[in-house]
Motif scaffolding. Structure first.
Motif, PDB file in Angstrom:
ATOM      1  N   LEU A  79     -75.936  60.828   7.554  1.00 20.98           N
ATOM      2  CA  LEU A  79     -75.691  60.270   6.220  1.00 20.98           C
ATOM      3  C   LEU A  79     -75.213  61.379   5.294  1.00 20.98           C
ATOM      4  O   LEU A  79     -75.868  62.419   5.180  1.00 20.98           O
ATOM      5  CB  LEU A  79     -76.966  59.634   5.653  1.00 20.98           C
ATOM      6  N   LEU A  80     -74.083  61.164   4.651  1.00 20.09           N
ATOM      7  CA  LEU A  80     -73.540  62.102   3.669  1.00 20.09           C
ATOM      8  C   LEU A  80     -73.407  61.374   2.348  1.00 20.09           C
ATOM      9  O   LEU A  80     -72.701  60.376   2.245  1.00 20.09           O
ATOM     10  CB  LEU A  80     -72.176  62.633   4.127  1.00 20.09           C
ATOM     11  N   MET A  81     -74.097  61.891   1.323  1.00 18.99           N
ATOM     12  CA  MET A  81     -74.094  61.233   0.022  1.00 18.99           C
ATOM     13  C   MET A  81     -73.267  62.021  -0.987  1.00 18.99           C
ATOM     14  O   MET A  81     -72.794  63.122  -0.708  1.00 18.99           O
ATOM     15  CB  MET A  81     -75.534  61.053  -0.460  1.00 18.99           C
ATOM     16  N   GLN A  82     -73.109  61.442  -2.175  1.00 20.05           N
ATOM     17  CA  GLN A  82     -72.302  62.077  -3.222  1.00 20.05           C
ATOM     18  C   GLN A  82     -72.872  63.435  -3.602  1.00 20.05           C
ATOM     19  O   GLN A  82     -72.136  64.414  -3.741  1.00 20.05           O
ATOM     20  CB  GLN A  82     -72.255  61.172  -4.453  1.00 20.05           C
ATOM     21  N   ASP A  83     -74.191  63.505  -3.744  1.00 20.78           N
ATOM     22  CA  ASP A  83     -74.842  64.777  -4.053  1.00 20.78           C
ATOM     23  C   ASP A  83     -75.183  65.473  -2.745  1.00 20.78           C
ATOM     24  O   ASP A  83     -76.086  65.035  -2.019  1.00 20.78           O
ATOM     25  CB  ASP A  83     -76.110  64.548  -4.882  1.00 20.78           C
ATOM     26  N   VAL A  84     -74.453  66.532  -2.435  1.00 17.09           N
ATOM     27  CA  VAL A  84     -74.686  67.265  -1.198  1.00 17.09           C
ATOM     28  C   VAL A  84     -75.856  68.208  -1.423  1.00 17.09           C
ATOM     29  O   VAL A  84     -75.732  69.230  -2.095  1.00 17.09           O
ATOM     30  CB  VAL A  84     -73.431  68.060  -0.776  1.00 17.09           C
ATOM     31  N   HIS A  85     -77.004  67.860  -0.872  1.00 15.24           N
ATOM     32  CA  HIS A  85     -78.216  68.637  -1.121  1.00 15.24           C
ATOM     33  C   HIS A  85     -78.339  69.759  -0.094  1.00 15.24           C
ATOM     34  O   HIS A  85     -79.127  69.668   0.859  1.00 15.24           O
ATOM     35  CB  HIS A  85     -79.438  67.726  -1.076  1.00 15.24           C
ATOM     36  N   LEU A  86     -77.563  70.822  -0.299  1.00 12.48           N
ATOM     37  CA  LEU A  86     -77.739  72.009   0.528  1.00 12.48           C
ATOM     38  C   LEU A  86     -79.037  72.698   0.118  1.00 12.48           C
ATOM     39  O   LEU A  86     -79.415  72.689  -1.058  1.00 12.48           O
ATOM     40  CB  LEU A  86     -76.556  72.969   0.339  1.00 12.48           C
ATOM     41  N   PHE A  87     -79.712  73.293   1.082  1.00 10.59           N
ATOM     42  CA  PHE A  87     -80.937  74.019   0.745  1.00 10.59           C
ATOM     43  C   PHE A  87     -80.574  75.228  -0.121  1.00 10.59           C
ATOM     44  O   PHE A  87     -79.830  76.108   0.320  1.00 10.59           O
ATOM     45  CB  PHE A  87     -81.646  74.482   2.011  1.00 10.59           C
ATOM     46  N   PRO A  88     -81.078  75.289  -1.367  1.00  5.29           N
ATOM     47  CA  PRO A  88     -80.656  76.351  -2.282  1.00  5.29           C
ATOM     48  C   PRO A  88     -81.112  77.747  -1.864  1.00  5.29           C
ATOM     49  O   PRO A  88     -80.503  78.736  -2.268  1.00  5.29           O
ATOM     50  CB  PRO A  88     -81.283  75.937  -3.619  1.00  5.29           C
ATOM     51  N   HIS A  89     -82.168  77.830  -1.066  1.00 10.28           N
ATOM     52  CA  HIS A  89     -82.687  79.136  -0.658  1.00 10.28           C
ATOM     53  C   HIS A  89     -81.988  79.661   0.601  1.00 10.28           C
ATOM     54  O   HIS A  89     -82.277  80.783   1.041  1.00 10.28           O
ATOM     55  CB  HIS A  89     -84.193  79.059  -0.413  1.00 10.28           C
ATOM     56  N   LEU A  90     -81.088  78.858   1.173  1.00  9.17           N
ATOM     57  CA  LEU A  90     -80.339  79.275   2.363  1.00  9.17           C
ATOM     58  C   LEU A  90     -78.862  79.395   2.025  1.00  9.17           C
ATOM     59  O   LEU A  90     -78.329  78.595   1.240  1.00  9.17           O
ATOM     60  CB  LEU A  90     -80.507  78.259   3.499  1.00  9.17           C
ATOM     61  N   ASN A  91     -78.192  80.381   2.619  1.00 10.24           N
ATOM     62  CA  ASN A  91     -76.747  80.452   2.422  1.00 10.24           C
ATOM     63  C   ASN A  91     -76.070  79.414   3.314  1.00 10.24           C
ATOM     64  O   ASN A  91     -76.730  78.675   4.057  1.00 10.24           O
ATOM     65  CB  ASN A  91     -76.215  81.872   2.677  1.00 10.24           C
ATOM     66  N   VAL A  92     -74.759  79.345   3.240  1.00 11.98           N
ATOM     67  CA  VAL A  92     -74.020  78.294   3.928  1.00 11.98           C
ATOM     68  C   VAL A  92     -74.238  78.324   5.435  1.00 11.98           C
ATOM     69  O   VAL A  92     -74.533  77.298   6.060  1.00 11.98           O
ATOM     70  CB  VAL A  92     -72.513  78.405   3.603  1.00 11.98           C
ATOM     71  N   VAL A  93     -74.101  79.494   6.046  1.00 14.69           N
ATOM     72  CA  VAL A  93     -74.219  79.557   7.503  1.00 14.69           C
ATOM     73  C   VAL A  93     -75.634  79.183   7.948  1.00 14.69           C
ATOM     74  O   VAL A  93     -75.818  78.522   8.992  1.00 14.69           O
ATOM     75  CB  VAL A  93     -73.811  80.948   8.032  1.00 14.69           C
ATOM     76  N   ASP A  94     -76.646  79.535   7.170  1.00 13.87           N
ATOM     77  CA  ASP A  94     -78.015  79.185   7.542  1.00 13.87           C
ATOM     78  C   ASP A  94     -78.297  77.703   7.308  1.00 13.87           C
ATOM     79  O   ASP A  94     -79.118  77.100   8.012  1.00 13.87           O
ATOM     80  CB  ASP A  94     -79.010  80.050   6.779  1.00 13.87           C
ATOM     81  N   ASN A  95     -77.634  77.101   6.315  1.00 18.07           N
ATOM     82  CA  ASN A  95     -77.731  75.652   6.137  1.00 18.07           C
ATOM     83  C   ASN A  95     -77.219  74.930   7.371  1.00 18.07           C
ATOM     84  O   ASN A  95     -77.811  73.953   7.835  1.00 18.07           O
ATOM     85  CB  ASN A  95     -76.925  75.209   4.910  1.00 18.07           C
ATOM     86  N   ILE A  96     -76.119  75.421   7.917  1.00 20.74           N
ATOM     87  CA  ILE A  96     -75.542  74.792   9.109  1.00 20.74           C
ATOM     88  C   ILE A  96     -76.411  75.060  10.327  1.00 20.74           C
ATOM     89  O   ILE A  96     -76.615  74.171  11.167  1.00 20.74           O
ATOM     90  CB  ILE A  96     -74.096  75.271   9.320  1.00 20.74           C
ATOM     91  N   CYS A  97     -76.935  76.271  10.434  1.00 20.60           N
ATOM     92  CA  CYS A  97     -77.858  76.590  11.530  1.00 20.60           C
ATOM     93  C   CYS A  97     -79.037  75.629  11.551  1.00 20.60           C
ATOM     94  O   CYS A  97     -79.473  75.168  12.610  1.00 20.60           O
ATOM     95  CB  CYS A  97     -78.381  78.016  11.390  1.00 20.60           C
ATOM     96  N   PHE A  98     -79.562  75.336  10.367  1.00 17.30           N
ATOM     97  CA  PHE A  98     -80.717  74.442  10.263  1.00 17.30           C
ATOM     98  C   PHE A  98     -80.396  73.056  10.815  1.00 17.30           C
ATOM     99  O   PHE A  98     -81.270  72.377  11.370  1.00 17.30           O
ATOM    100  CB  PHE A  98     -81.157  74.338   8.801  1.00 17.30           C
ATOM    101  N   ALA A  99     -79.134  72.621  10.659  1.00 14.13           N
ATOM    102  CA  ALA A  99     -78.738  71.276  11.088  1.00 14.13           C
ATOM    103  C   ALA A  99     -78.458  71.185  12.579  1.00 14.13           C
ATOM    104  O   ALA A  99     -78.444  70.083  13.142  1.00 14.13           O
ATOM    105  CB  ALA A  99     -77.501  70.832  10.306  1.00 14.13           C
ATOM    106  N   LEU A 100     -78.203  72.309  13.229  1.00 18.08           N
ATOM    107  CA  LEU A 100     -77.919  72.267  14.665  1.00 18.08           C
ATOM    108  C   LEU A 100     -79.109  71.679  15.412  1.00 18.08           C
ATOM    109  O   LEU A 100     -80.257  71.972  15.090  1.00 18.08           O
ATOM    110  CB  LEU A 100     -77.620  73.681  15.183  1.00 18.08           C
ATOM    111  N   PRO A 101     -78.861  70.850  16.422  1.00 12.37           N
ATOM    112  CA  PRO A 101     -79.970  70.212  17.150  1.00 12.37           C
ATOM    113  C   PRO A 101     -80.892  71.225  17.802  1.00 12.37           C
ATOM    114  O   PRO A 101     -80.445  72.283  18.256  1.00 12.37           O
ATOM    115  CB  PRO A 101     -79.249  69.364  18.217  1.00 12.37           C
ATOM    116  N   ASN A 102     -82.164  70.897  17.844  1.00 16.92           N
ATOM    117  CA  ASN A 102     -83.119  71.725  18.585  1.00 16.92           C
ATOM    118  C   ASN A 102     -82.769  71.679  20.071  1.00 16.92           C
ATOM    119  O   ASN A 102     -82.382  70.653  20.603  1.00 16.92           O
ATOM    120  CB  ASN A 102     -84.553  71.218  18.377  1.00 16.92           C
TER     121      ASN A 102
END
Length: 221
Positions: A79-102
């Motif tokens: 689900l992608l919404m209008q407000d993209v809630h990236l984790f503010p304490h993580l930079n972009v690459v770490d936000n993407i790392c967090f989303a990668l499947p376990n």
């Protein structure tokens, strides 16, 4: 393929019965209609959220597997919404790392370690010319950059289908056109069936399916 059949939605203001929906790999279906009709609620129902304030019924299947008995985590729908809630304490690459499947594995079949997962995220950014924002935080991104990173993070989770709720509405018109065209190309290339809610019928790509819910809506008097 994402299929939705026999769908009926009843809100406190009205109701509608949708025609059967079929969205194949890489295809896009755009839902439009006046505010308050239940477009966003419909997306959350497909996602697997529990809807308490609206009566929704119907059958949902993905790749010929019924989703009705599956909870939200098992459906593998993003689900992608209008407000993209990236984790503010993580930079972009770490936000993407967090989303990668376990348990994500490499070519050798072994589970990726932390450094390898970060390298995989960097490769995703580099592939779409966004490596320059890898170390940036959410507040350092432009609206267009944030939207593209949001889509990439959603795709990093390897969803089997994607739902988008007004994802480009907060962007200025020129940026909205550029980012949406880029996003639709990414989804088509990855073969992800997608349903998007939009208020802007002028920004619907010609190859997309279009369903105007107003044609099926019956307001209570």
């Amino acid at each position: 393929m994402l299929r939705i059949t026999n769908s009926h939605i009843a809100t406190k203001n009205g109701s509608f019965e949708l025609p059967d929906i079929a969205v194949d790999r890489g295809e896009l279906l755009v839902l439009t209609g006046p505010s308050g009709m239940g477009k966003s609620t419909f997306l959350h129902w497909v996602l697997g959220d529990t809807i308490k304030y609206v009566n929704i019924s119907g059958d949902i299947s993905l790749n010929d597997v019924s989703l009705k008995p599956l909870n939200i985590e098992q459906r593998r729908i993003g689900l992608l919404m209008q407000d993209v809630h990236l984790f503010p304490h993580l930079n972009v690459v770490d936000n993407i790392c967090f989303a990668l499947p376990n348990g994500l594995t490499g070519d050798n079949g072994k589970t990726l370690n932390k450094n390898q997962r970060r390298a995989a995220a960097m490769a995703m950014l580099d592939k779409i010319d966004l490596a320059y924002v890898a170390g940036h935080y959410s507040e350092q991104l432009s609206g267009g950059e944030r939207s593209r990173v949001g889509l990439l993070r959603a795709l990093a989770n390897q969803p089997k289908a994607l739902l988008m709720d007004e994802p480009f509405a907060a962007l200025d018109p020129q940026t909205s056109v550029q980012v949406s065209q880029w996003a639709f190309a990414q989804l088509k290339a990855r073969g992800v069936p997608t349903i998007m809610v939009s208020h802007d019928i002028n920004n619907i790509p010609p190859q997309a399916q279009h369903l105007d819910l107003a044609k099926y809506y019956r307001r209570l008097t």
